[in-house]
Design an enzyme around this catalytic site. Sequence first.
Site, mmCIF file in Angstrom:
data_model
loop_
_atom_site.group_PDB
_atom_site.id
_atom_site.type_symbol
_atom_site.label_atom_id
_atom_site.label_comp_id
_atom_site.label_asym_id
_atom_site.label_seq_id
_atom_site.Cartn_x
_atom_site.Cartn_y
_atom_site.Cartn_z
ATOM 1 N N GLU A 109 -2.762 -8.803 5.701
ATOM 2 C CA GLU A 109 -2.311 -8.269 6.925
ATOM 3 C C GLU A 109 -0.899 -8.357 7.343
ATOM 4 O OE1 GLU A 109 -4.113 -6.050 8.057
ATOM 5 O OE2 GLU A 109 -6.072 -6.593 7.135
ATOM 6 N N HIS A 112 1.156 -6.194 5.249
ATOM 7 C CA HIS A 112 1.278 -4.778 5.689
ATOM 8 C C HIS A 112 2.402 -4.643 6.618
ATOM 9 C CE1 HIS A 112 -2.221 -2.817 4.002
ATOM 10 N NE2 HIS A 112 -3.135 -3.550 4.446
ATOM 11 N N HIS A 118 -1.907 -0.440 0.714
ATOM 12 C CA HIS A 118 -2.873 -0.991 -0.174
ATOM 13 C C HIS A 118 -2.404 -0.620 -1.515
ATOM 14 C CE1 HIS A 118 -6.162 -0.730 3.052
ATOM 15 N NE2 HIS A 118 -5.461 -2.190 2.780
ATOM 16 N N CYS A 124 -4.947 -7.166 -6.971
ATOM 17 C CA CYS A 124 -3.806 -7.570 -6.136
ATOM 18 C C CYS A 124 -4.486 -8.159 -4.859
ATOM 19 C CB CYS A 124 -2.889 -6.467 -6.273
ATOM 20 S SG CYS A 124 -1.292 -6.760 -4.764
ATOM 21 N N CYS A 143 0.469 -8.638 -7.105
ATOM 22 C CA CYS A 143 0.906 -7.960 -8.472
ATOM 23 C C CYS A 143 2.128 -7.916 -8.476
ATOM 24 C CB CYS A 143 0.167 -6.751 -8.866
ATOM 25 S SG CYS A 143 0.683 -5.264 -7.716
ATOM 26 N N CYS A 146 3.818 -5.005 -6.210
ATOM 27 C CA CYS A 146 3.904 -5.502 -4.708
ATOM 28 C C CYS A 146 4.711 -6.642 -4.514
ATOM 29 C CB CYS A 146 2.423 -5.610 -4.307
ATOM 30 S SG CYS A 146 1.378 -4.192 -4.221
#
Length: 200
Positions: A109, A112, A118, A124, A143, A146
């Site tokens: 979170e 985010h 996502h 990931c 990953c 990201c």
Amino acid sequence: IKKRIEISTTTIQSRINDYTGKKQYHAGQILTYMQSKLPENAFCLIGVLMTDIYPKEEWNYVFGLASWMKRTGVFSFARYDESFFTDDPSIEPNRDRIIYRSCRVMTHEISHMFGLKHCVFNNCLMNGSNHLEESEKKISELCVICLRKLQTSIQFDILERYKGLQSFCNSHSQIFTEDLKLIDNLLGTCEAASVSYTHL
């Protein structure tokens, strides 16, 4: 850490879940409420609940929810252990399992709130999950795609990040055993490459 707020004293909507018979609070309304509590010197603010949460009426529940625009997030300790689904006092909560699962959701979170969506590319931390079994299948690390996005967003040295994670996992090795192995491998790979990871 801000002062504890009794959510029952707020106007945040709640309901009784049809399947569990337990109270839930509206996660979206929690994010809006927390926005007014965001300190001026903070990038983001995340709330932690012991009560179950849901994002909209047609959803059963959600592990956590975050908004990068509001810079707020929330997750609940509910549903991380079988003890949630029973009122049998003889069933003791598995503390280590609850901490491990909650840390994964919390970091998901918070990511985010730093702009990550996502992930649909690899196994990931940012994979979406609709139930506990699905959540358990994903790894506890970003990953490469990201990780690059996060580095672009906030700028950090990847080697130093892995060293920090390694130190944390070592300090709590009884909980993060598998994660420590992963971080050790990632750190070893980075160090063997002998290049700067401040900017990819």
